[in-house]
Design a protein around this motif. Structure first.
Motif, short mmCIF file in Angstrom:
data_model
loop_
_atom_site.label_atom_id
_atom_site.label_comp_id
_atom_site.label_asym_id
_atom_site.label_seq_id
_atom_site.Cartn_x
_atom_site.Cartn_y
_atom_site.Cartn_z
N GLY A 134 0.81 -1.21 0.00
CA GLY A 134 0.00 0.00 0.00
C GLY A 134 0.84 1.26 0.00
N GLU A 136 -0.78 4.47 0.38
CA GLU A 136 -1.56 5.56 0.96
C GLU A 136 -2.13 5.11 2.29
OE1 GLU A 136 -4.95 8.60 -0.63
OE2 GLU A 136 -5.52 6.47 -0.68
N GLU A 147 -2.34 10.43 -7.04
CA GLU A 147 -2.16 9.15 -7.70
C GLU A 147 -0.73 8.94 -8.19
OE1 GLU A 147 -5.04 9.42 -10.75
OE2 GLU A 147 -6.76 9.10 -9.42
N GLU A 150 1.43 7.95 -5.33
CA GLU A 150 1.12 6.60 -4.88
C GLU A 150 1.71 5.56 -5.83
OE1 GLU A 150 -2.84 3.98 -3.57
OE2 GLU A 150 -3.03 6.14 -3.92
N ASP A 171 -2.99 -2.54 -2.35
CA ASP A 171 -3.97 -1.93 -1.43
C ASP A 171 -4.19 -0.49 -1.87
OD1 ASP A 171 -5.43 -0.93 0.65
OD2 ASP A 171 -3.90 -1.23 2.19
N THR A 172 -5.26 -0.27 -2.64
CA THR A 172 -5.53 1.07 -3.15
C THR A 172 -7.00 1.24 -3.46
OG1 THR A 172 -4.89 2.75 -4.80
CG2 THR A 172 -5.14 0.48 -5.58
N ARG A 173 -7.43 2.52 -3.50
CA ARG A 173 -8.81 2.86 -3.85
C ARG A 173 -8.90 3.44 -5.26
NH1 ARG A 173 -10.06 7.10 0.83
NH2 ARG A 173 -8.03 7.86 0.11
N LYS A 174 -7.77 3.66 -5.91
CA LYS A 174 -7.71 4.45 -7.13
C LYS A 174 -7.47 3.57 -8.36
CE LYS A 174 -5.79 8.33 -4.52
NZ LYS A 174 -5.20 7.65 -3.34
N VAL A 177 -3.98 3.69 -9.99
CA VAL A 177 -2.98 2.96 -9.20
C VAL A 177 -3.17 1.46 -9.41
CG1 VAL A 177 -2.01 2.58 -6.91
CG2 VAL A 177 -2.91 4.84 -7.52
N ASP A 191 -9.30 -3.30 -2.13
CA ASP A 191 -9.89 -1.96 -2.13
C ASP A 191 -10.73 -1.73 -0.88
OD1 ASP A 191 -11.10 0.47 -2.60
OD2 ASP A 191 -11.92 -0.06 -4.55
#
Length: 357
Positions: A134, A136, A147, A150, A171-174, A177, A191
């Motif tokens: 991860g 972030e 972004e 990251e 491990d990201t929300r974007k 990425v 996510d």
């Protein structure tokens, strides 16, 4: 809405034909279901469950049968490069944060891709099944990371880990990425917003055809700063994840490649977290592998005299074992050697218990 929670776990199924059911194709068997219908709760033995379900109104009978099937059905294995990851026993997912500000280990691996990758390889050698990378922090109050920054943090490390043959999740929300990490060799997307933070995330995961972890958060846009309101934390979390699974499938994600995480600490009070941990086996009714991430989190400090983050090893291992007891297939942890040792002892005890007396 009707829910089923497997309860009354037994040491062995030997000599109990028809009296017990297997949990998710794993190492545990249970003798009863807790049936939850709103405020009503009752315990129904496995041996009498079919008759109980047939007596329900048609929609509830169908749901009861579906949930019971999902609870017992084996979980499909997933491919991670040349490795096959199975879900028939609990395994450790190692946390590798490449951030300066994560709540537990911020800054430890920031800015040195070679050292970070070496740390990941070491965790795999210590027994971690997969390394969760991860870039972030999602702790309360953490700033959103651009972004590009990251990507710059995670890609060099993922490339090195993937080249070594180590299974890697991002491990990201974007979405951007995710794309960069998958191109670098990541095998799984994890996510914390369950594909709700970024409008393109579901499309990226579906197009790549990779496994994805959908985590519950009270407010996916705000992460750990959201808050659950009213209701029943356990069943509300289940219902939310059930809806997210269906939405992901509708977007083209293969249901057999979805893993669920109830999101301990994300927008939840201590009472919410305890309700979810104590009722964790309910989530097997989603029919997906179950990930539990409670390592070093606030709940450990809250239950142990406000122990600081660096002094939460014992509580973290205890929660991992508690997750294994309730059938969680992945335990996301910081302390890999200690957790892996605990899980190996757990497995040895299970193996002994399964031998007919």
């Amino acid at each position: 809405m009707l829910h089923l929670r497997p309860v009354q776990f037994v040491d062995t199924p030997v000599g109990r034909d028809g009296e017990v059911a297997r949990l998710a194709g794993g190492l545990q068997w249970f003798a009863a279901y807790e049936v939850i219908r709103g405020a009503e709760r009752r315990t129904v033995p496995v041996a009498g469950f079919d008759d109980f379900a047939k007596a329900l109104p048609d929609p509830q009978a169908e749901r009861a049968a579906l949930l019971a099937h999902r609870i017992s059905a084996p979980r499909a294995s997933i491919q991670a490069g040349e490795r096959v990851l199975r879900f028939d026993q609990p395994q450790a997912m190692a946390i590798l944060n490449l951030t300066p500000d994560s709540f537990s280990d911020g800054g430890r691996h920031d800015g040195d891709p070679a050292a970070a990758a070496a740390a990941g390889v070491d965790m795999a050698a210590a027994g971690a099944a997969i390394i969760d990378v991860g870039g972030e922090s999602t702790r309360p109050g953490a700033p959103t990371v651009w972004e590009g920054d990251e990507i710059a943090r995670v890609v060099p490390v993922i490339e090195r880990l993937a080249a070594s043959g180590t299974p890697v999740s991002i491990d990201t929300r974007k979405a951007s990425v995710m794309e960069a990490a998958l191109a670098a060799g990541a095998h799984i997307v994890n996510d914390v917003s369950a594909l709700l933070y970024d409008d393109r995330a579901a499309e990226v995961v579906a197009r790549a055809g990779v496994p994805v972890v959908l985590m519950h958060s009270a407010d996916p846009k705000r992460g750990a700063e959201g808050a659950m309101t009213g209701g029943n934390a356990l069943t509300d979390c289940f219902d939310w994840l059930e809806a997210r699974i269906e939405a992901a499938v509708a977007a083209g994600v293969d249901r057999a490649r979805i893993i669920v995480d109830p999101g301990i600490g994300f927008g939840k009070s201590l009472a919410d977290n305890l309700a979810i941990l104590n009722g964790l086996s309910l989530f097997h009714g989603l029919g997906c592998p179950l990930l539990l991430g409670a390592s070093r989190k606030r709940i450990v400090g809250a239950l142990s005299g406000e122990a600081p983050v660096g002094a939460r090893l014992g509580g973290s291992v205890m929660l991992a074992v508690r997750g294994a007891d309730q059938g969680a297939q992945w335990l996301r942890v910081h302390d890999v050697p200690e957790t892996v040792q605990a899980l190996r002892v757990w497995r040895g005890m299970r193996d002994a218990a399964l031998v007919a007396r």
